[in-house]
Design an enzyme around this catalytic site. Structure first.
Site, PDB file in Angstrom:
ATOM      1  N   ASP A 172      28.314  10.467 -29.364  1.00 59.96           N
ATOM      2  CA  ASP A 172      29.167   9.393 -29.884  1.00 59.96           C
ATOM      3  C   ASP A 172      30.547   9.918 -30.272  1.00 59.96           C
ATOM      4  OD1 ASP A 172      26.398   8.778 -30.089  1.00 59.96           O
ATOM      5  OD2 ASP A 172      26.822   7.187 -31.526  1.00 59.96           O
ATOM      6  N   HIS A 174      33.088   7.165 -31.028  1.00 57.68           N
ATOM      7  CA  HIS A 174      33.431   6.056 -31.926  1.00 57.68           C
ATOM      8  C   HIS A 174      34.914   5.982 -32.269  1.00 57.68           C
ATOM      9  CE1 HIS A 174      29.656   4.109 -32.599  1.00 57.68           C
ATOM     10  NE2 HIS A 174      29.046   5.228 -32.921  1.00 57.68           N
ATOM     11  N   ASP A 201      28.742   5.076 -26.775  1.00 56.78           N
ATOM     12  CA  ASP A 201      29.434   4.830 -28.042  1.00 56.78           C
ATOM     13  C   ASP A 201      30.808   5.482 -28.062  1.00 56.78           C
ATOM     14  OD1 ASP A 201      27.256   3.373 -28.763  1.00 56.78           O
ATOM     15  OD2 ASP A 201      26.873   4.418 -30.641  1.00 56.78           O
ATOM     16  N   ASP A 204      34.442   1.431 -31.109  1.00 57.47           N
ATOM     17  CA  ASP A 204      34.071   0.870 -32.413  1.00 57.47           C
ATOM     18  C   ASP A 204      34.247   1.886 -33.539  1.00 57.47           C
ATOM     19  OD1 ASP A 204      33.556  -1.803 -31.919  1.00 57.47           O
ATOM     20  OD2 ASP A 204      31.450  -1.479 -31.429  1.00 57.47           O
ATOM     21  N   ARG A 205      34.448   1.374 -34.735  1.00 56.55           N
ATOM     22  CA  ARG A 205      34.565   2.116 -35.995  1.00 56.55           C
ATOM     23  C   ARG A 205      35.906   2.845 -36.108  1.00 56.55           C
ATOM     24  NH1 ARG A 205      29.765   1.679 -38.586  1.00 56.55           N
ATOM     25  NH2 ARG A 205      27.883   1.504 -37.361  1.00 56.55           N
ATOM     26  N   ASN A 233      24.886   1.748 -27.274  1.00 58.74           N
ATOM     27  CA  ASN A 233      24.630   0.434 -27.858  1.00 58.74           C
ATOM     28  C   ASN A 233      25.906  -0.241 -28.354  1.00 58.74           C
ATOM     29  OD1 ASN A 233      24.600   2.420 -30.059  1.00 58.74           O
ATOM     30  ND2 ASN A 233      23.991   0.731 -31.386  1.00 58.74           N
ATOM     31  N   HIS A 234      27.011   0.506 -28.465  1.00 56.00           N
ATOM     32  CA  HIS A 234      28.278  -0.106 -28.858  1.00 56.00           C
ATOM     33  C   HIS A 234      29.125  -0.524 -27.658  1.00 56.00           C
ATOM     34  CE1 HIS A 234      28.601   0.162 -33.307  1.00 56.00           C
ATOM     35  NE2 HIS A 234      27.598   1.008 -33.126  1.00 56.00           N
ATOM     36  N   HIS A 285      21.335   7.263 -24.280  1.00 60.30           N
ATOM     37  CA  HIS A 285      22.002   7.139 -25.573  1.00 60.30           C
ATOM     38  C   HIS A 285      21.040   7.104 -26.751  1.00 60.30           C
ATOM     39  CE1 HIS A 285      25.078   6.197 -28.467  1.00 60.30           C
ATOM     40  NE2 HIS A 285      24.312   5.210 -28.926  1.00 60.30           N
ATOM     41  N   ARG A 348      17.050  -0.228 -37.981  1.00 62.30           N
ATOM     42  CA  ARG A 348      18.120  -0.776 -37.142  1.00 62.30           C
ATOM     43  C   ARG A 348      17.830  -2.219 -36.725  1.00 62.30           C
ATOM     44  NH1 ARG A 348      21.642   3.316 -35.172  1.00 62.30           N
ATOM     45  NH2 ARG A 348      20.740   5.403 -35.064  1.00 62.30           N
ATOM     46  N   HIS A 375      23.411   8.679 -30.725  1.00 64.30           N
ATOM     47  CA  HIS A 375      23.030   7.486 -31.500  1.00 64.30           C
ATOM     48  C   HIS A 375      22.866   7.719 -32.999  1.00 64.30           C
ATOM     49  CE1 HIS A 375      21.667   3.404 -31.747  1.00 64.30           C
ATOM     50  NE2 HIS A 375      20.397   3.653 -31.925  1.00 64.30           N
ATOM     51  N   ASP A 551      36.798 -19.814 -32.494  1.00 63.13           N
ATOM     52  CA  ASP A 551      38.257 -19.835 -32.389  1.00 63.13           C
ATOM     53  C   ASP A 551      38.668 -19.218 -31.057  1.00 63.13           C
ATOM     54  OD1 ASP A 551      40.988 -19.823 -32.849  1.00 63.13           O
ATOM     55  OD2 ASP A 551      40.923 -18.071 -34.162  1.00 63.13           O
ATOM     56  N   ASP A 553      41.014 -19.744 -28.964  1.00 60.08           N
ATOM     57  CA  ASP A 553      42.421 -19.440 -28.684  1.00 60.08           C
ATOM     58  C   ASP A 553      42.988 -18.392 -29.635  1.00 60.08           C
ATOM     59  OD1 ASP A 553      42.528 -20.868 -31.019  1.00 60.08           O
ATOM     60  OD2 ASP A 553      44.022 -22.323 -30.318  1.00 60.08           O
ATOM     61  N   SER A 555      43.700 -18.448 -32.695  1.00 61.73           N
ATOM     62  CA  SER A 555      44.781 -18.940 -33.546  1.00 61.73           C
ATOM     63  C   SER A 555      44.540 -18.609 -35.017  1.00 61.73           C
ATOM     64  CB  SER A 555      44.897 -20.465 -33.399  1.00 61.73           C
ATOM     65  OG  SER A 555      43.732 -21.105 -33.909  1.00 61.73           O
ATOM     66  N   GLU A 562      34.209 -28.228 -37.740  1.00 61.51           N
ATOM     67  CA  GLU A 562      33.542 -27.050 -37.175  1.00 61.51           C
ATOM     68  C   GLU A 562      32.962 -26.181 -38.285  1.00 61.51           C
ATOM     69  OE1 GLU A 562      36.051 -26.182 -33.079  1.00 61.51           O
ATOM     70  OE2 GLU A 562      36.876 -25.585 -35.009  1.00 61.51           O
ATOM     71  N   ASP A 591      41.239 -26.382 -46.863  1.00 60.35           N
ATOM     72  CA  ASP A 591      42.242 -27.085 -46.050  1.00 60.35           C
ATOM     73  C   ASP A 591      43.440 -27.413 -46.939  1.00 60.35           C
ATOM     74  OD1 ASP A 591      43.608 -28.489 -44.150  1.00 60.35           O
ATOM     75  OD2 ASP A 591      42.299 -30.262 -44.221  1.00 60.35           O
ATOM     76  N   ASN A 593      46.745 -27.666 -46.593  1.00 62.66           N
ATOM     77  CA  ASN A 593      47.783 -28.639 -46.226  1.00 62.66           C
ATOM     78  C   ASN A 593      47.207 -29.943 -45.687  1.00 62.66           C
ATOM     79  OD1 ASN A 593      46.825 -27.784 -43.797  1.00 62.66           O
ATOM     80  ND2 ASN A 593      48.788 -27.032 -43.000  1.00 62.66           N
ATOM     81  N   ASP A 595      45.551 -30.723 -43.058  1.00 66.79           N
ATOM     82  CA  ASP A 595      45.756 -31.043 -41.641  1.00 66.79           C
ATOM     83  C   ASP A 595      44.458 -30.990 -40.843  1.00 66.79           C
ATOM     84  OD1 ASP A 595      45.231 -28.338 -41.590  1.00 66.79           O
ATOM     85  OD2 ASP A 595      46.937 -27.824 -40.292  1.00 66.79           O
ATOM     86  N   SER A 597      42.472 -28.378 -40.596  1.00 68.37           N
ATOM     87  CA  SER A 597      42.193 -27.028 -40.096  1.00 68.37           C
ATOM     88  C   SER A 597      42.062 -26.046 -41.258  1.00 68.37           C
ATOM     89  CB  SER A 597      43.299 -26.555 -39.149  1.00 68.37           C
ATOM     90  OG  SER A 597      43.325 -27.353 -37.990  1.00 68.37           O
TER      91      SER A 597
END
Length: 625
Positions: A172, A174, A201, A204-205, A233-234, A285, A348, A375, A551, A553, A555, A562, A591, A593, A595, A597
């Site tokens: 790993d 990482h 691996d 990540d991290r 596994n990552h 791994h 795990r 691992h 989400d 997009d 944003s 939702e 929320d 304002n 709107d 969201s």
């Protein structure tokens, strides 16, 4: 006279010897106590790491549950299923992902020339040492070209060594780029005469996962027969959502990050699942189980497993599909243990624990001599078990904390004993005396353990009070330890750790409410109920992943509807009991304002633990009771 002088010298000599022995024994005891503290700190880090992975497994089953129950809520959001799970992405056109992205003249980072050569490896290494960012065009082209080569490869790569051509196995990394630089400095760059196996691996991290991935992929494209990549596994988009690689991509590549993530899903699925060296050493791994079938694994359509964490859906599930899926999980997630047999990996939440008898059985069945796996972080960078038949290799030094562990790699040559090479990236703290390094590790470990404790304050308080029959506010250390183990589910030496976590009176009893002293969760809104705050903090990582998936997009905004709908599914699946009126009230408050969201990412950032020494006592901080 002479006799008296001799006698005096003898007595002085005896006194000096006794003093030396006393000092020696004291020092040995001192070192032993430091090593014990270091071991306990590593145990805390590892236990919480594995508990988080267990949570990730549970989250994966929630995604399956969500996909099966989400249709009646928002049909348009089934784009999640199409994008992440079931789409056949081999149809994607290169134009959409590579050629349509121009590299502007103003870009001053590395410019790769295809077909790639060793010059491009050098160029990339030098650029990353200067913390330059590779342009998205090149990232996508490297991934696209690497995937093309990987598609031609079998599930298990077979390689041969010779006295003049050893192979280096790395575990790993990482996202810890300095470790890769150090390996190449000590062991040389990949080449036809210096082959490597990187055993999963890569990402990540750490903060430089994309840089490591680019170096490995470019080296693979230059030396496809001498640099070998195994899936870990990552290498899984579900893991990346929790452990940082997705965030790293979207941060470094704000404009084209989504395209990179889409290509990565395909790339991961085409990575080989293992390497066999000299027909006698299996490199995978995670590990094996008593039902590991290498013949079956050779035939698995690995490209169909975009995420091994998400089980086959009801529409495409059959016994054979389930069997192959479980065997891939075993390969990527399992851990060896000293106890004979094969039993579920409860720490795990995926894969199994396999004993020496299982190792002997599987190795003998396929005429193999050794299993090399990764691992698991090991203090020395490697560990040998099962009578020398299983070797764990871990190449990310300072994994939990600076000074916490060494990294290592192995060199193999047919007919010779494996050779281990250890190292540690040396920053300022690594030059500190052992005591200071242990203090730093221990403080960091206790801090994250306290955060786990405060997230279960309500459950722990109830458990303590059930044990406190006299309503004294005190329990024996054994009773306190029982409650901690039972509620938190962490396999830790609670009795030994009690002095770091609670107040103990002169009779040896624990003042159990001191478990929560000097620590609290900051509330994002004053009106939120303390139980809701605690619950949201406990599941904040899971919720962030779920809402980021919605989400689409990126944003950072989701609708109030939702939020409510997904919380209803989440609380149903996780069996979390929070009154709907509280959640509705919180959604409306969020929320700001009006709107419709919610800036959910910013909202989640408000849930963090405040420690006394951070000096962040604000008016909107609650002690949760």
């Amino acid at each position: 006279m002479g006799c008296s002088s001799s006698s005096t010298k003898t007595r002085r000599s005896d006194t000096s010897l006794r003093a030396a022995l006393i000092i020696q024994n004291w020092y040995r005891g001192y070192k032993a106590r430091l090593k014990a503290r270091q071991h306990y700190a590593l145990t805390i880090f590892q236990s919480i790491e594995y508990a988080d992975e267990q949570g990730q497994m549970q989250l994966s089953t929630f995604f399956s549950f969500m996909l099966e129950n989400y249709t009646h809520i928002h049909k348009e959001e089934l784009e999640l299923r199409n994008q992440s799970l079931e789409s056949e992405q081999d149809m994607r056109d290169r134009w959409d992902y590579v050629d349509s992205i121009d590299v502007p003249d103003s870009y001053n980072g590395p410019r790769l020339q295809f077909p790639l050569t060793c010059t491009d490896i050098d160029l990339l290494l030098e650029a990353f040492k200067e913390q330059q960012i590779l342009h998205a065009h090149y990232v996508l082209e490297v991934l696209f070209e690497t995937k093309k080569v990987l598609k031609q490869m079998p599930n298990f790569t077979h390689i041969q060594t010779s006295p003049s051509k050893e192979v280096t196995i790395c575990g790993d990394l990482h996202g810890k780029l300095d470790d890769l630089f150090l390996i190449f400095y000590k062991n040389g760059l990949p080449s036809e005469r210096n082959p490597y196996v990187f055993n999963g691996d890569f990402v990540d991290r750490g903060k430089n996962s994309i840089e490591i991935l680019m170096i490995l992929c470019v080296s693979f494209l230059v030396y496809p027969n001498d640099l070998h990549l195994n899936r870990g596994n990552h290498e899984d988009f579900m893991m990346n959502l929790r452990y940082g690689f997705t965030k790293e991509i979207l941060h470094k590549y704000k404009l084209h990050g989504k395209r990179i993530l889409q290509i990565l899903e395909e790339f991961y699925a085409w990575l080989p699942i293992g390497t066999i060296v000299d027909n006698e050493i299996l490199v995978i791994h995670g590990g094996i189980s008593e039902t590991t079938d290498l013949n079956l694994l050779h035939r698995v359509e690995r490209n169909k497993m975009k995420s091994v964490l998400i089980p086959p859906t009801e529409t495409n599930r059959d016994h054979d599909t389930d069997s192959k899926h479980n065997k891939i999980i075993d390969i990527l997630w399992s851990d060896p243990r000293g106890k004979n047999g094969c039993f579920p990996n409860t720490c795990r939440g995926g894969g199994c624990y396999f004993g020496p008898d299982v190792t002997s059985k599987i190795l003998n069945k396929y005429q193999l001599k050794m299993l090399i796996r990764s691992h698991e972080c090991k203090p020395e960078g490697y560990e040998i078990c099962h009578d020398g038949k299983v070797v764990t290799i871990f190449s990310a030094s300072n994994y939990y904390e600076e000074g916490s562990n060494r990294g290592a790699y192995i060199k193999l040559c047919s007919g010779t004993t494996p050779r281990f090479f250890q190292y540690q990236v040396t920053k300022a703290t690594c030059f500190q005396p052992l005591r200071q390094r242990v203090d730093t590790m221990e403080n960091s470990a206790i801090k994250i353990l306290r955060e786990r404790v405060i997230s279960r304050k309500s459950d722990l308080t109830r458990a303590f009070q059930l044990q406190d029959h006299r309503k004294s506010g005190k329990l024996s250390v054994s009773q306190w330890a029982f409650c901690m183990e039972n509620i938190l589910g962490l396999n830790l030496p609670w009795r030994s750790l009690s002095s770091n976590l609670v107040n103990i009176d002169q009779n040896g009893n624990v003042e159990y409410m001191s478990s929560f002293q000097n620590i609290r969760i900051e509330k994002p809104v004053q009106e939120a109920h303390s139980t809701l705050v605690e619950t949201l903090y406990r599941y904040r990582s899971d919720l962030e992943i779920i809402f980021n998936a919605i989400d689409t997009d990126h944003s950072g905004l989701i609708s109030v509807e939702e939020f409510r709908a997904m919380w209803k599914l989440f609380s149903s699946h996780y069996n979390v009991h929070i009154d709907d009126s509280q959640v509705n009230k919180l959604a409306n408050i969020m929320d700001l304002n009006k709107d419709g969201s919610i800036d959910f990412n910013e909202f989640l950032k408000a849930f963090y633990v405040v420690h006394r020494y951070e000096d962040l006592m604000k008016p909107d901080v609650t002690n949760l009771g």
